[in-house]
Design a protein around this motif. Structure first.
Motif, PDB file in Angstrom:
ATOM      1  N   ARG A   1       2.462  -4.002  11.717  1.00  0.00           N
ATOM      2  CA  ARG A   1       1.745  -3.022  10.918  1.00  0.00           C
ATOM      3  C   ARG A   1       1.774  -1.664  11.607  1.00  0.00           C
TER       4      ARG A   1
ATOM      5  N   ASP B   1       0.533   3.903   1.696  1.00  0.00           N
ATOM      6  CA  ASP B   1       0.743   4.572   2.984  1.00  0.00           C
ATOM      7  C   ASP B   1       1.857   3.914   3.811  1.00  0.00           C
TER       8      ASP B   1
ATOM      9  N   ASP C   1       0.824  -1.207   0.000  1.00  0.00           N
ATOM     10  CA  ASP C   1       0.000   0.000   0.000  1.00  0.00           C
ATOM     11  C   ASP C   1       0.858   1.258   0.000  1.00  0.00           C
TER      12      ASP C   1
ATOM     13  N   GLN D   1       1.929   1.288   5.537  1.00  0.00           N
ATOM     14  CA  GLN D   1       1.545   0.749   6.849  1.00  0.00           C
ATOM     15  C   GLN D   1       2.211  -0.601   7.058  1.00  0.00           C
TER      16      GLN D   1
ATOM     17  N   ARG E   1      -0.839   4.806   9.391  1.00  0.00           N
ATOM     18  CA  ARG E   1      -0.677   5.629   8.203  1.00  0.00           C
ATOM     19  C   ARG E   1       0.103   6.881   8.614  1.00  0.00           C
TER      20      ARG E   1
HETATM   21 MG    MG Z   1      -3.594   1.710   4.711  1.00  0.00          MG
END
Ligand code: MG
Ligand code: UDP
Length: 321
Positions: free
Chosen positions: A210, A110, A108, A112, A213
């Protein structure tokens, strides 16, 4: 193999972006550094690239990608003609990378998902794995709501018989031949984390934490999350249909008992004008029927979109190195 046997693998990092202007410059910088570091340590080939896929963004995402493309040797861009959703954007990127890479990792925009797990991905790949799953070891940074719904959902899917990797999203490495296999899946209702386990081959797992963001907000509002979750179930499991069938059988058996009871009551002269019971049962049965029709309708709707076999995306532009 794109590269010669003795050489290092050409890696593509495929990054779907939808209205990500606030994170992109930083993401591009971090990914570039990471890729350079991996090339320097001899893990990947110098020709490895980052492929940003603009999923029909309405902000400055595409112009940022163009700028990154002009200024950086390792960055490429793909622009879809309009917004097709995360899964389709990812698929478009993977299919574009397929013919020019030895392996591709989807992640992704962002960031993350911890990019330091990439070394682990590559090690597994070099050990002969065709698919490497990134699995979240901790989700403390997600909100309580997101964490519990997501984890409950994985368990529910397993219960319905869907082969899915627990706590794995779309952070994964796929080899050239796994991507070729993926290209043969023609379905329109894409749920990649359900399809990839169907491909088979040797798989590996890498655990990572994880993060939050670092800018911008989630592009998965509750409405999209629910529709994505529902897609995952109805694209991979016909158990809900079977459950409806079973409820139907139980209710039918129950109604036979009720009928016998009613007959006996009538014959023994105990029949009461059961208005309330009748109204209640009409509503109950009507409700069950509507629910059943709704679920069946969902599957019919899926068949409808599958038989049309529409293209999943159109490419507007491809900035290739
Ligand atoms: Mg995300
Ligand atoms: N995304 C996309 N198209 C969409 C929605 C999202 O390409 O229609 C991308 C988005 O830019 C991001 C990734 O999908 O790179 C995951 O989205 P997000 O981080 O917002 O989801 P979350 O992490 O909150 O589940």
């Amino acid at each position: 193999m794109i590269c010669k046997e003795s050489e290092k693998p050409v890696l593509y990092l495929v990054v779907p972006c939808y209205n990500e202007e606030s994170v992109l410059p930083e993401t591009a910088k971090r990914l570039k550094e990471k890729l350079q570091q991996m090339a320097d340590s001899g893990l990947v080939h110098e020709n490895s690239r980052i492929l940003f896929v603009d999923d029909g963004s309405r902000d400055k995402t595409w112009s940022i990608i163009e700028k990154c493309y002009r200024e950086n040797e390792q960055i490429e861009g793909l622009k879809l003609s309009h917004n097709r959703g995360h899964q389709n954007a990812l698929f478009a990127g993977l299919m574009t990378a397929k013919d020019v890479c030895d392996c591709a990792v989807s992640l992704d925009a962002d960031l993350q998902d911890d990019i330091n797990a990439l070394d682990g991905f590559l090690k597994e790949y070099l050990n002969g794995c065709d698919v490497v799953y990134g699995v979240r070891s901790k989700r403390e940074k997600d909100t309580f709501f997101k964490r519990t719904t997501a984890e409950g959902y994985y368990k529910f899917l397993k219960l319905l018989g869907v082969d899915i990797v627990y706590n794995h999203a779309d952070y994964r490495l796929m080899s050239h031949r796994a991507l070729e296999a993926l290209a043969e899946y023609r379905e329109v209702n894409l749920f990649l984390r359900g399809i990839v386990p169907l491909i088979g081959f040797k798989t590996g797992t890498v655990y990572y934490e994880r993060h939050e963001r670092f800018a911008g907000e989630s592009k998965y509002p509750l409405k999209k999350m629910i529709s994505f979750a529902f897609d995952g179930i109805t694209s991979f499991s016909i158990k809900p249909l079977k459950i409806i069938g079973n409820i139907g059988i139980i209710i039918s058996m129950f109604s036979v008992v009720a009928l016998i009871y009613a007959l006996i009551s009538k014959l023994t002269g105990n029949a009461v004008a059961g208005w309330t019971a009748i109204i209640a049962s009409i509503w109950l049965l009507g409700g069950i029927q509507l629910l059943s029709l709704g679920i069946i309708g969902t599957y019919v709707g899926k068949i409808y979109s599958e038989v049309k076999d529409r293209p999943k995306y159109h490419i507007d532009a491809y900035l290739k190195k």
